[in-house]
Design an enzyme around this catalytic site. Structure first.
Site, PDB file in Angstrom:
ATOM      1  N   MET A  31       0.838  -1.204   0.000  1.00 37.71           N
ATOM      2  CA  MET A  31       0.000   0.000   0.000  1.00 37.71           C
ATOM      3  C   MET A  31       0.875   1.257   0.000  1.00 37.71           C
ATOM      4  O   MET A  31       0.400   2.347   0.328  1.00 37.71           O
ATOM      5  CB  MET A  31      -0.940  -0.018   1.210  1.00 37.71           C
ATOM      6  CG  MET A  31      -1.886  -1.223   1.159  1.00 37.71           C
ATOM      7  SD  MET A  31      -3.394  -0.997   2.089  1.00 37.71           S
ATOM      8  CE  MET A  31      -2.737  -0.861   3.720  1.00 37.71           C
ATOM      9  N   ALA A  33       4.032   4.051   0.777  1.00 34.72           N
ATOM     10  CA  ALA A  33       4.775   4.625   1.911  1.00 34.72           C
ATOM     11  C   ALA A  33       5.880   3.631   2.274  1.00 34.72           C
ATOM     12  O   ALA A  33       5.985   3.166   3.414  1.00 34.72           O
ATOM     13  CB  ALA A  33       3.867   4.931   3.100  1.00 34.72           C
ATOM     14  N   LEU A  34       6.681   3.343   1.269  1.00 32.20           N
ATOM     15  CA  LEU A  34       7.623   2.219   1.352  1.00 32.20           C
ATOM     16  C   LEU A  34       8.714   2.454   2.397  1.00 32.20           C
ATOM     17  O   LEU A  34       9.185   3.573   2.591  1.00 32.20           O
ATOM     18  CB  LEU A  34       8.261   1.987  -0.021  1.00 32.20           C
ATOM     19  CG  LEU A  34       7.271   1.649  -1.147  1.00 32.20           C
ATOM     20  CD1 LEU A  34       8.024   1.447  -2.461  1.00 32.20           C
ATOM     21  CD2 LEU A  34       6.424   0.418  -0.819  1.00 32.20           C
ATOM     22  N   GLY A  37      11.120  -2.604   5.298  1.00 28.24           N
ATOM     23  CA  GLY A  37      10.380  -3.880   5.302  1.00 28.24           C
ATOM     24  C   GLY A  37       9.937  -4.249   3.898  1.00 28.24           C
ATOM     25  O   GLY A  37      10.135  -5.373   3.427  1.00 28.24           O
ATOM     26  N   HIS A  38       9.322  -3.275   3.200  1.00 28.08           N
ATOM     27  CA  HIS A  38       8.905  -3.512   1.813  1.00 28.08           C
ATOM     28  C   HIS A  38      10.118  -3.836   0.935  1.00 28.08           C
ATOM     29  O   HIS A  38      10.077  -4.731   0.091  1.00 28.08           O
ATOM     30  CB  HIS A  38       8.220  -2.270   1.232  1.00 28.08           C
ATOM     31  CG  HIS A  38       6.961  -1.869   1.937  1.00 28.08           C
ATOM     32  ND1 HIS A  38       6.840  -0.678   2.624  1.00 28.08           N
ATOM     33  CD2 HIS A  38       5.761  -2.486   2.058  1.00 28.08           C
ATOM     34  CE1 HIS A  38       5.623  -0.577   3.131  1.00 28.08           C
ATOM     35  NE2 HIS A  38       4.944  -1.654   2.809  1.00 28.08           N
ATOM     36  N   SER A 188       6.714  -0.073   9.813  1.00 24.33           N
ATOM     37  CA  SER A 188       5.335  -0.012   9.323  1.00 24.33           C
ATOM     38  C   SER A 188       5.114   1.374   8.735  1.00 24.33           C
ATOM     39  O   SER A 188       5.664   2.362   9.257  1.00 24.33           O
ATOM     40  CB  SER A 188       4.372  -0.233  10.494  1.00 24.33           C
ATOM     41  OG  SER A 188       3.084   0.197  10.142  1.00 24.33           O
ATOM     42  N   SER A 189       4.318   1.439   7.685  1.00 24.40           N
ATOM     43  CA  SER A 189       4.010   2.753   7.107  1.00 24.40           C
ATOM     44  C   SER A 189       3.336   3.625   8.162  1.00 24.40           C
ATOM     45  O   SER A 189       3.509   4.844   8.197  1.00 24.40           O
ATOM     46  CB  SER A 189       3.084   2.601   5.902  1.00 24.40           C
ATOM     47  OG  SER A 189       3.676   1.721   4.970  1.00 24.40           O
TER      48      SER A 189
HETATM   49  P1  AMP Z   1       1.578  -2.912   3.433  1.00 22.37           P
HETATM   50  O1  AMP Z   1       2.113  -1.886   2.505  1.00 22.37           O
HETATM   51  O2  AMP Z   1       1.593  -2.508   4.872  1.00 22.37           O
HETATM   52  O3  AMP Z   1       0.244  -3.465   2.989  1.00 22.37           O
HETATM   53  O4  AMP Z   1       2.586  -4.142   3.376  1.00 22.37           O
HETATM   54  C1  AMP Z   1       2.925  -4.749   2.157  1.00 22.37           C
HETATM   55  C2  AMP Z   1       3.741  -5.977   2.442  1.00 22.37           C
HETATM   56  O5  AMP Z   1       4.919  -5.609   3.163  1.00 22.37           O
HETATM   57  C3  AMP Z   1       2.998  -7.005   3.321  1.00 22.37           C
HETATM   58  O6  AMP Z   1       3.296  -8.315   2.856  1.00 22.37           O
HETATM   59  C4  AMP Z   1       3.588  -6.756   4.671  1.00 22.37           C
HETATM   60  O7  AMP Z   1       3.535  -7.883   5.536  1.00 22.37           O
HETATM   61  C5  AMP Z   1       5.012  -6.413   4.321  1.00 22.37           C
HETATM   62  N1  AMP Z   1       5.645  -5.666   5.409  1.00 22.37           N
HETATM   63  C6  AMP Z   1       5.185  -4.557   6.031  1.00 22.37           C
HETATM   64  N2  AMP Z   1       6.010  -4.189   7.037  1.00 22.37           N
HETATM   65  C7  AMP Z   1       7.021  -5.101   7.050  1.00 22.37           C
HETATM   66  C8  AMP Z   1       8.185  -5.273   7.844  1.00 22.37           C
HETATM   67  N3  AMP Z   1       8.481  -4.450   8.849  1.00 22.37           N
HETATM   68  N4  AMP Z   1       9.002  -6.309   7.572  1.00 22.37           N
HETATM   69  C9  AMP Z   1       8.708  -7.174   6.557  1.00 22.37           C
HETATM   70  N5  AMP Z   1       7.618  -7.060   5.771  1.00 22.37           N
HETATM   71  C10 AMP Z   1       6.788  -6.043   6.010  1.00 22.37           C
END
Ligand code: AMP
Length: 284
Positions: A31, A33-34, A37-38, A188-189
């Site tokens: 989603m 706001a990379l 983790g992304h 986290s974003s």
């Molecule tokens: P999001 O943009 O929050 O929907 O996350 C997209 C992907 O990145 C999902 O598979 C999340 O589990 C993964 N993700 C988000 N935060 C982390 C993190 N800190 N470490 C590893 N993967 C992450």
């Protein structure tokens, strides 16, 4: 070079050429706001696949709280710069009409059952239904060989795995480790919405998870006592609210009172800092 596509037709033209050239396709749905983790998922995909597609789509149907959707960080221009500097081949940035040409795309027949109704499923009604529908839609569009998900959203990962098995989708779903700040806070974003002080204090979440894992291994306290103590510790500073802190089977997420079968465990928590909700977990 990062190829950027907004439409399914343009993306498919690019992916068809790659497939014809015998290239494997990895997919990282996000989603935006990379953060690191992304990036770790994109790097893992680039290691395992010839072409990596990252999508950015803030999916309205998975937000049970409209203000969370409105306040969700959106940094598309800096995201593009970040992606330019990784091994990402292609960014797919569809708008809502592309993903949902009509209402029928917002709903799927797959129902995860009990695993979708506990933990985040209980606290965010409709979240997993919206998430599963958008992930299915994106997988149907990209048709990757492999798709990469973070352990941070462990319940999401398990549900996506069930969903792809249910539809017999020809994709391998892989789990990548949670990337953390130096102080242990899971990236986290939503962390962007915390003040520097709050980010420091939020290290408490991972500390408490680690403490619980240690106590489980030591075997002196019941799971219920560990959960109660963890909730108490997290709420002790008066600033946090805790939706859950549960010790569960890592496979089914069923809450356990003791580990009679010596099975892998997951400790999962969701914590509110002001109006920002953070989730984290560790596997034991
Ligand atoms: P999001 O943009 O929050 O929907 O996350 C997209 C992907 O990145 C999902 O598979 C999340 O589990 C993964 N993700 C988000 N935060 C982390 C993190 N800190 N470490 C590893 N993967 C992450």
């Amino acid at each position: 070079m990062l190829n950027i596509y907004h439409s399914i037709i343009d993306l498919n033209e690019y992916l068809d050429k790659a497939r014809l050239a015998g290239k494997s396709i990895g997919f990282v749905p996000t989603m935006g706001a990379l953060h690191a983790g992304h990036i770790s998922l994109i790097e893992e995909s680039s290691r395992q696949c010839d072409v990596t597609v990252c999508s950015i789509f803030v999916n309205p149907t998975q937000f049970n709280d409209p203000s969370d959707y409105t306040k969700y960080p959106r940094n598309i221009e800096s995201d593009k710069i970040i992606l330019e500097n990784t091994g990402c081949s292609c960014l797919f940035v569809p708008d809502a009409k592309e993903i949902y040409p009509d209402e029928s795309f917002k709903h799927i027949t797959f129902d995860p059952g009990p695993i979708g109704m506990i933990l985040d499923g209980a606290h965010r009604p409709g979240h997993f239904a919206g998430m599963a529908a958008v992930v299915k839609r994106l997988l149907d569009i990209v048709v990757p060989d492999k798709a990469f998900f973070g352990q941070k959203d462990y319940q999401q990962y398990l549900i996506v795995k069930m969903m792809t098995a249910y539809y017999q989708m020809p994709v391998e779903i892989l789990k990548c480790p949670t990337v953390r700040e130096k102080n242990g806070l899971a990236m986290s974003s939503r962390n962007q919405r915390l003040s520097p002080d709050e980010r420091e204090q939020a290290a408490m979440i991972y500390k408490t998870l680690t403490w619980a894992a240690h106590e489980i291994s030591a075997g002196n306290l019941s799971f219920e006592t560990i959960e109660k103590q963890a909730m108490f510790d997290l709420m002790a500073n008066g600033k946090y609210n805790v939706d859950y802190f549960d010790i569960c089977s890592a496979e089914t997420l069923e809450k356990l009172n003791f580990n009679k079968n010596n099975e892998p465990l997951a400790i999962l928590t969701a914590v509110w800092i002001r109006d920002v909700r953070l989730i984290d977990n560790i596997l034991v």
